[in-house]
Write a protein that holds these residues in place. Structure first.
Motif, short mmCIF file in Angstrom:
data_model
loop_
_atom_site.label_atom_id
_atom_site.label_comp_id
_atom_site.label_asym_id
_atom_site.label_seq_id
_atom_site.Cartn_x
_atom_site.Cartn_y
_atom_site.Cartn_z
N LEU A 92 0.81 -1.21 0.00
CA LEU A 92 0.00 0.00 0.00
C LEU A 92 0.85 1.27 0.00
CD1 LEU A 92 -2.81 -1.04 2.50
CD2 LEU A 92 -3.02 -0.76 0.02
N ILE A 93 2.04 1.21 0.58
CA ILE A 93 2.89 2.39 0.64
C ILE A 93 3.21 2.94 -0.75
CG2 ILE A 93 5.29 3.07 1.11
CD1 ILE A 93 4.96 1.86 3.86
N PRO A 94 3.72 2.13 -1.70
CA PRO A 94 3.96 2.70 -3.03
C PRO A 94 2.67 3.08 -3.75
CG PRO A 94 4.39 0.34 -3.02
CD PRO A 94 4.22 0.76 -1.59
N ARG A 95 1.60 2.33 -3.50
CA ARG A 95 0.33 2.64 -4.17
C ARG A 95 -0.14 4.07 -3.84
NH1 ARG A 95 -0.21 1.40 -8.00
NH2 ARG A 95 -0.62 3.57 -8.39
N TYR A 96 0.12 4.49 -2.59
CA TYR A 96 -0.34 5.80 -2.15
C TYR A 96 0.75 6.87 -2.17
CZ TYR A 96 -4.94 4.14 -0.71
OH TYR A 96 -6.22 3.64 -0.71
N MET A 97 2.01 6.48 -1.97
CA MET A 97 3.07 7.48 -1.77
C MET A 97 3.82 7.87 -3.04
SD MET A 97 4.87 6.39 1.84
CE MET A 97 6.14 7.64 1.60
N ARG A 98 3.88 6.99 -4.03
CA ARG A 98 4.83 7.19 -5.12
C ARG A 98 4.52 8.42 -5.97
NH1 ARG A 98 5.46 2.14 -8.31
NH2 ARG A 98 6.84 3.50 -9.50
N THR A 99 3.29 8.88 -5.98
CA THR A 99 2.96 10.07 -6.77
C THR A 99 3.22 11.36 -6.01
OG1 THR A 99 0.66 9.89 -6.08
CG2 THR A 99 1.24 8.88 -8.18
N PHE A 100 3.63 11.24 -4.73
CA PHE A 100 3.85 12.44 -3.92
C PHE A 100 5.29 12.60 -3.45
CE2 PHE A 100 -0.59 11.15 -3.33
CZ PHE A 100 -1.24 12.30 -3.73
N THR A 101 6.06 11.50 -3.43
CA THR A 101 7.44 11.58 -2.96
C THR A 101 8.28 10.47 -3.60
OG1 THR A 101 8.90 11.44 -1.04
CG2 THR A 101 6.85 10.18 -0.94
N ASN A 102 9.56 10.77 -3.80
CA ASN A 102 10.48 9.76 -4.33
C ASN A 102 11.04 8.86 -3.24
OD1 ASN A 102 10.26 10.67 -7.00
ND2 ASN A 102 11.81 12.25 -6.66
N ARG A 103 10.70 9.13 -2.00
CA ARG A 103 11.24 8.35 -0.90
C ARG A 103 10.42 7.10 -0.59
NH1 ARG A 103 12.85 13.15 3.44
NH2 ARG A 103 14.35 14.22 2.10
N TRP A 104 9.37 6.86 -1.36
CA TRP A 104 8.50 5.72 -1.09
C TRP A 104 9.25 4.40 -1.13
CZ3 TRP A 104 8.12 1.82 -4.60
CH2 TRP A 104 8.52 2.10 -5.90
N TRP A 105 10.27 4.30 -2.02
CA TRP A 105 10.95 3.01 -2.19
C TRP A 105 11.66 2.58 -0.92
CZ3 TRP A 105 15.67 0.62 -1.91
CH2 TRP A 105 15.74 -0.64 -2.49
N ARG A 106 12.20 3.55 -0.16
CA ARG A 106 12.90 3.19 1.08
C ARG A 106 11.96 2.49 2.05
NH1 ARG A 106 15.93 8.99 2.22
NH2 ARG A 106 17.05 9.14 0.22
N PHE A 107 10.77 3.03 2.19
CA PHE A 107 9.80 2.42 3.09
C PHE A 107 9.32 1.07 2.55
CE2 PHE A 107 9.46 7.03 3.77
CZ PHE A 107 9.65 7.09 5.14
#
Length: 202
Positions: free
Chosen positions: A32-47
């Motif tokens: 769910l983290i990349p599904r929601y975060m990737r369009t707002f920050t490039n740091r999603w991959w770390r999480f």
């Protein structure tokens, strides 16, 4: 009053607990983290990597170790349906980690569909397939496997079955809602691809 848990029952119980935490809570959160975060920050991959590998992997392997050790404190059993599905999920999880590492560390631009590498689509499809299989597997464990292995001396509590259903519905509902960000994601990827082309031609 039921007797205490046997050594075999304890290991099967711990296997079920670790597998449920891994595949119903930790890995769905990592999806769910990349599904929601990737369009707002490039740091999603770390999480995403932290949760799916550094947190989930020890739990998945510990779950596997529990079920392997359980075989040594119980009479031999033929490989049944539950174990076959478990082997498949475990193998797919390892494959998924390797695909994720390949995507992040090795860029293969000629294997692309549109503006996205083909392996990215494989990574998404494989991840969802693993969670779907795991949801089925845990249901099978709750409703059939535990009783077959233990004689149901210690019945599964209804609250655990309700928790399974709630977690399954929550994940797939949140994932479906998160698909509203796909147009934004594709637009950002297209703009990034055009930016790379402009750099190459300038």
């Amino acid at each position: 009053m039921p007797p205490p848990f046997s050594e075999h029952e304890k290991k099967v119980r711990d296997h079920a607990l670790l597998a449920s935490i891994s595949f119903l809570i930790v890995l769905p959160l990592g999806v769910l983290i990349p599904r929601y975060m990737r369009t707002f920050t490039n740091r999603w991959w770390r999480f995403h990597a932290l949760i799916n590998f550094f947190i989930a992997a020890p739990l998945v392997f510990a779950s596997w170790a529990m079920v392997v050790s359980a075989k040594h404190v119980a009479p031999p059993r033929p490989i049944d349906h539950h174990r076959r599905v478990g082997y498949a999920i475990f193998s797919l999880y390892i494959a998924q980690v390797l695909v994720g590492a390949f995507i992040h560390f090795l860029r293969v631009p000629f294997l692309s569909i549109g503006n996205r590498p083909a392996q990215n689509y494989l990574h998404v499809a494989l991840g969802l397939a693993i969670l779907a299989m795991a949801g089925y597997q845990i249901h099978h464990g709750l409703y059939e496997e535990w009783e077959e292995r233990t004689g149901n001396i210690h019945p599964i509590k209804d609250s655990l079955k309700h928790a399974w259903l709630a977690l399954i519905i929550t994940f797939w509902a949140l994932y479906g809602i998160g698909l509203v960000f796909l147009p934004r994601q594709y637009k950002q990827e297209q703009e990034a691809a055009l930016g790379e082309q402009d750099k190459e031609t300038s």
